[in-house]
Design an enzyme around this catalytic site. Sequence first.
Site, short mmCIF file in Angstrom:
data_model
loop_
_atom_site.label_atom_id
_atom_site.label_comp_id
_atom_site.label_asym_id
_atom_site.label_seq_id
_atom_site.Cartn_x
_atom_site.Cartn_y
_atom_site.Cartn_z
N ASN A 49 -9.99 0.08 -0.08
CA ASN A 49 -8.52 0.09 -0.09
C ASN A 49 -8.01 -0.51 -1.40
O ASN A 49 -8.13 -1.71 -1.62
CB ASN A 49 -8.02 -0.70 1.11
CG ASN A 49 -6.51 -0.66 1.26
OD1 ASN A 49 -5.80 -0.28 0.32
ND2 ASN A 49 -6.02 -1.07 2.41
N CYS B 187 0.81 -1.23 0.00
CA CYS B 187 0.00 0.00 0.00
C CYS B 187 0.84 1.28 0.00
O CYS B 187 0.35 2.35 -0.35
CB CYS B 187 -0.94 0.01 1.20
SG CYS B 187 -2.08 -1.38 1.19
N HIS C 16 -3.12 7.48 1.92
CA HIS C 16 -3.56 6.15 1.49
C HIS C 16 -4.96 5.93 2.04
O HIS C 16 -5.23 6.19 3.21
CB HIS C 16 -2.59 5.10 2.03
CG HIS C 16 -3.07 3.71 1.86
ND1 HIS C 16 -3.59 3.24 0.67
CD2 HIS C 16 -3.13 2.67 2.74
CE1 HIS C 16 -3.94 1.97 0.83
NE2 HIS C 16 -3.67 1.61 2.07
O1 UT7 Z 1 -3.63 -0.77 3.56
C1 UT7 Z 1 -2.78 -1.34 4.49
C2 UT7 Z 1 -3.17 -0.98 5.81
N1 UT7 Z 1 -4.38 -1.67 6.22
C3 UT7 Z 1 -5.13 -1.08 7.08
O2 UT7 Z 1 -4.84 0.04 7.37
C4 UT7 Z 1 -6.26 -1.81 7.73
C5 UT7 Z 1 -6.15 -1.55 9.19
N2 UT7 Z 1 -7.18 -2.15 10.00
C6 UT7 Z 1 -8.49 -1.76 9.95
O3 UT7 Z 1 -8.89 -0.95 9.14
C7 UT7 Z 1 -9.41 -2.32 11.01
O4 UT7 Z 1 -8.64 -2.97 11.98
C8 UT7 Z 1 -10.48 -3.29 10.47
C9 UT7 Z 1 -11.49 -2.49 9.67
C10 UT7 Z 1 -9.82 -4.34 9.63
C11 UT7 Z 1 -11.22 -3.95 11.61
O5 UT7 Z 1 -11.77 -3.01 12.49
P1 UT7 Z 1 -11.52 -3.15 14.06
O6 UT7 Z 1 -12.32 -2.09 14.66
O7 UT7 Z 1 -10.05 -3.15 14.30
O8 UT7 Z 1 -12.20 -4.54 14.39
P2 UT7 Z 1 -11.55 -5.87 14.97
O9 UT7 Z 1 -10.66 -6.52 13.99
O10 UT7 Z 1 -10.98 -5.57 16.32
O11 UT7 Z 1 -12.85 -6.74 15.14
C12 UT7 Z 1 -13.95 -6.33 15.96
C13 UT7 Z 1 -15.10 -7.27 15.77
C14 UT7 Z 1 -14.71 -8.73 15.82
O12 UT7 Z 1 -15.74 -9.45 16.48
P3 UT7 Z 1 -15.59 -9.87 18.02
O13 UT7 Z 1 -14.37 -10.74 18.06
O14 UT7 Z 1 -15.44 -8.60 18.76
O15 UT7 Z 1 -16.87 -10.60 18.27
C15 UT7 Z 1 -14.69 -9.16 14.38
O16 UT7 Z 1 -14.94 -10.53 14.21
O17 UT7 Z 1 -15.68 -7.07 14.47
C16 UT7 Z 1 -15.81 -8.34 13.81
N3 UT7 Z 1 -15.70 -8.14 12.37
C17 UT7 Z 1 -16.77 -7.92 11.58
N4 UT7 Z 1 -18.09 -7.85 11.85
C18 UT7 Z 1 -18.92 -7.60 10.82
C19 UT7 Z 1 -14.58 -8.12 11.61
N5 UT7 Z 1 -14.92 -7.90 10.33
C20 UT7 Z 1 -16.26 -7.78 10.29
C21 UT7 Z 1 -17.17 -7.54 9.26
N6 UT7 Z 1 -18.49 -7.44 9.57
N7 UT7 Z 1 -16.80 -7.36 7.98
#
Ligand code: UT7
Length: 321
Positions: A278, A114, A248
């Site tokens: 992204n 990225c 980005h």
């Molecule tokens: O381009 C390179 C750089 N990449 C990035 O910058 C991405 C960086 N990361 C992010 O943007 C975020 O971390 C995400 C969008 C990927 C995830 O958001 P988050 O607030 O960090 O969520 P999390 O991974 O801590 O997950 C929270 C909850 C989990 O459920 P539990 O374990 O709390 O029950 C996940 O299973 O959200 C759940 N979850 C979803 N729920 C509905 C994860 N993906 C989804 C989804 N829909 N698509």
Amino acid sequence: MALRSVLTGVGSYLPERVVTNAELAKRVDTSDEWIVERTGIRERHIAADDQRTSDLACEASVKALQAAGRDAKDIDLVIVATATPDLTFPATAARVQAELGVTQGAAFDLQAVCSGFVFALATADNFLVRGQAKAALVIGAETFSRIVDWEDRGTCVLFGDGAGAVVIEAREDAGDRGVISTFLRTDGRMHDLLYVDGGPSQTQSVGKLKMVGNAVFRQAVEHISGAMLEACARANVALDEVDWFVPHQANQRILDGVSRKLGIDVDKVVSTVALHGNTSAASVPLALDVATRDGRIKKGDLVLMEALGGGLTWGAALVRV
Ligand code: UT7
């Protein structure tokens, strides 16, 4: 007079097919509400089965050349930043060079995921200011739809396909225009936070994207902020002198987190993440193109581009356009 690398044209391309959050919610356990709230993404574009990364790159390049008032014969360097090349080799840039009709100079791919566009821009700048090329096409182009695990709701909702390109030219009469400073960084110790579990040497396959999302998120806010400050410090420019921030486009919450941390006016931050998700190396030039064509970014403005990606890699580039 010293040579400077002046950005003379920008273009971008998104494939026709749009996939909305609602459509994804039919495939995996997610919802439009969750995706919008946690990422700001509303839709992404997906390349047709017969569209390769090089095709997207060419579409964006033609528009960048038009905007610059240049044609292929003026170009003597092509750099394609991509993590999703057409083939393992030769470089996607070689095909782009041939398709566009560029017949001089070097063409190569650059792999910084990225952060690829920022790395490629810094690389081209070094070629241009050393007189090793006169006019470069710097392209970010990706077909992440091909490496996303469409069963993994934690990643498949985030990514999309697209391309963006700029023409940058070596000029002695640039005045204060041009690339002013760049800052690049890689820390391979964070390799496993964001990677693809396949490749020719290790698995003899293409593999699927794996990410520890929340850890990458934290790294992104910290290192993108640091890179922005470093690029400004190297140019002796204060952050509030910057007219436009072109980050980005990974997650709206990262854009907002960085703005909060650095006290940046959100109206100066170009955000296009809602419309294409992204797109990895394509996202910075995509956003740059949108804000240039809609009249926000004007000739003479000071623009700071920044990114973080797999590697981990991160960086920033300060450019007076
Ligand atoms: O381009 C390179 C750089 N990449 C990035 O910058 C991405 C960086 N990361 C992010 O943007 C975020 O971390 C995400 C969008 C990927 C995830 O958001 P988050 O607030 O960090 O969520 P999390 O991974 O801590 O997950 C929270 C909850 C989990 O459920 P539990 O374990 O709390 O029950 C996940 O299973 O959200 C759940 N979850 C979803 N729920 C509905 C994860 N993906 C989804 C989804 N829909 N698509």
